[in-house]
Design a protein around this motif. Structure first.
Motif, short mmCIF file in Angstrom:
data_model
loop_
_atom_site.label_atom_id
_atom_site.label_comp_id
_atom_site.label_asym_id
_atom_site.label_seq_id
_atom_site.Cartn_x
_atom_site.Cartn_y
_atom_site.Cartn_z
N ILE A 68 0.85 -1.21 0.00
CA ILE A 68 0.00 0.00 0.00
C ILE A 68 0.87 1.25 0.00
O ILE A 68 0.62 2.20 -0.74
CB ILE A 68 -0.97 -0.02 1.19
N TYR A 69 1.92 1.24 0.80
CA TYR A 69 2.84 2.37 0.86
C TYR A 69 3.50 2.62 -0.51
O TYR A 69 3.52 3.74 -1.01
CB TYR A 69 3.91 2.12 1.94
N PRO A 120 -6.35 13.07 -10.95
CA PRO A 120 -6.01 11.66 -10.75
C PRO A 120 -6.14 11.25 -9.28
O PRO A 120 -5.73 11.98 -8.39
CB PRO A 120 -4.56 11.58 -11.22
N THR A 121 -6.75 10.10 -9.08
CA THR A 121 -7.11 9.64 -7.74
C THR A 121 -6.56 8.24 -7.51
O THR A 121 -6.51 7.43 -8.42
CB THR A 121 -8.65 9.60 -7.62
N MET A 122 -6.17 7.97 -6.26
CA MET A 122 -5.90 6.59 -5.84
C MET A 122 -7.04 6.19 -4.93
O MET A 122 -7.34 6.88 -3.96
CB MET A 122 -4.58 6.46 -5.09
N LEU A 123 -7.68 5.10 -5.26
CA LEU A 123 -8.82 4.59 -4.51
C LEU A 123 -8.42 3.28 -3.85
O LEU A 123 -8.03 2.33 -4.54
CB LEU A 123 -9.98 4.37 -5.49
N LEU A 124 -8.44 3.23 -2.53
CA LEU A 124 -8.11 2.02 -1.77
C LEU A 124 -9.43 1.45 -1.25
O LEU A 124 -10.09 2.08 -0.41
CB LEU A 124 -7.16 2.34 -0.61
N LEU A 125 -9.81 0.29 -1.76
CA LEU A 125 -11.10 -0.31 -1.42
C LEU A 125 -10.92 -1.47 -0.46
O LEU A 125 -10.40 -2.52 -0.85
CB LEU A 125 -11.81 -0.80 -2.68
N GLU A 126 -11.35 -1.28 0.77
CA GLU A 126 -11.33 -2.39 1.74
C GLU A 126 -12.47 -3.35 1.42
O GLU A 126 -12.37 -4.53 1.68
CB GLU A 126 -11.50 -1.85 3.16
N HIS A 143 -6.95 8.20 -15.33
CA HIS A 143 -5.52 7.96 -15.12
C HIS A 143 -5.19 7.78 -13.65
O HIS A 143 -4.13 8.19 -13.18
CB HIS A 143 -4.67 9.06 -15.76
N GLY A 144 -6.09 7.15 -12.92
CA GLY A 144 -5.89 6.91 -11.50
C GLY A 144 -5.49 5.47 -11.23
O GLY A 144 -5.17 4.69 -12.14
N LEU A 145 -5.52 5.11 -9.96
CA LEU A 145 -5.12 3.79 -9.49
C LEU A 145 -6.17 3.31 -8.50
O LEU A 145 -6.58 4.06 -7.61
CB LEU A 145 -3.75 3.89 -8.79
N VAL A 146 -6.60 2.07 -8.64
CA VAL A 146 -7.57 1.47 -7.72
C VAL A 146 -6.94 0.20 -7.15
O VAL A 146 -6.42 -0.63 -7.89
CB VAL A 146 -8.89 1.11 -8.42
N VAL A 147 -6.98 0.08 -5.83
CA VAL A 147 -6.50 -1.12 -5.15
C VAL A 147 -7.70 -1.73 -4.43
O VAL A 147 -8.23 -1.13 -3.50
CB VAL A 147 -5.38 -0.80 -4.14
N ALA A 148 -8.14 -2.89 -4.90
CA ALA A 148 -9.29 -3.56 -4.31
C ALA A 148 -8.79 -4.74 -3.48
O ALA A 148 -8.19 -5.67 -4.00
CB ALA A 148 -10.25 -4.04 -5.39
N LEU A 149 -9.05 -4.67 -2.17
CA LEU A 149 -8.60 -5.69 -1.23
C LEU A 149 -9.75 -6.63 -0.87
O LEU A 149 -10.91 -6.32 -1.14
CB LEU A 149 -8.09 -5.03 0.06
N ASN A 150 -9.44 -7.74 -0.25
CA ASN A 150 -10.44 -8.66 0.30
C ASN A 150 -11.43 -9.17 -0.75
O ASN A 150 -12.63 -9.20 -0.52
CB ASN A 150 -11.21 -8.00 1.46
#
Length: 196
Positions: A68-69, A120-126, A143-150
């Protein structure tokens, strides 16, 4: 086939690709070898280790916090939004990687009317089930970044799969439980299964 059996069967391919083998896109190769599997330590790793040691009951892994960092550092977004979590360890990892002047927002769910395309956005989805597939695709198209967890949650997995089907450009990197969706100018639409 169950998700667990499917992950087990795809493990050799994910392990092979996690070192960059079989990846022909220069962008994807660099992303896998320099961001997902960065071999070197960062100055903030000690702080992240201390945070994790102060929460011994946490189910969050050291490598998950490090990822994540590194993703927050790489994204260099103007705003960072964490959905479905609380102001905890993942939020702290995010804060360490955010550039000065960028905004961080921790919310329980996204409003349907929220504009996510620009800047541009970073979206961290728990929990990806708390957003719509269109919102995820909008971040990637902007042009963003999405991190989908779980993503072992079937509803969350379905939302991410639907978002991937809406994407016209960008790349995805998944290990079966976490999916990273990347939007950049000129990226072709490609999916990669990688161990991380």
């Amino acid at each position: 086939m169950s998700i667990t059996l499917g992950r087990l069967c795809s493990w050799p391919l994910r392990a092979w690709r996690s070192r960059g083998f079989g990846i022909h896109s220069p962008f994807a190769y660099e992303f896998v070898t320099e961001v997902i599997h960065q071999p070197y330590g960062y100055y903030a790793y000690q702080r992240l280790d201390n945070l994790l040691d102060s929460h011994p009951q946490s189910a969050i892994t050291r490598s998950g916090l490090y990822l994540i960092y590194r993703l927050a550092l790489w994204a260099q977004a103007e705003r960072y939004i964490q959905v479905g979590g609380k102001n905890g360890l993942r939020t702290q990892a995010l804060r360490l990687g955010v550039p000065k002047g960028a905004s961080i927002k921790v919310v329980s769910a996204l409003k349907k009317s929220e504009d996510l395309g620009k800047p541009p956005t970073m979206l961290l989805l728990e929990n990806a089930a708390l957003v719509s597939p269109a919102q995820i695709a909008e971040v990637v198209e902007g042009h963003g970044l999405v991190v989908a967890l779980n993503l072992d949650n079937p509803q969350a997995r379905q939302v991410v799969d639907d978002a991937m089907s809406l994407m016209k450009q960008g790349m995805t990197f998944t290990n079966g439980v976490t999916t990273i969706l990347v939007g950049r100018q000129g990226l072709p639409r490609q999916d990669f299964k990688v161990a991380f």
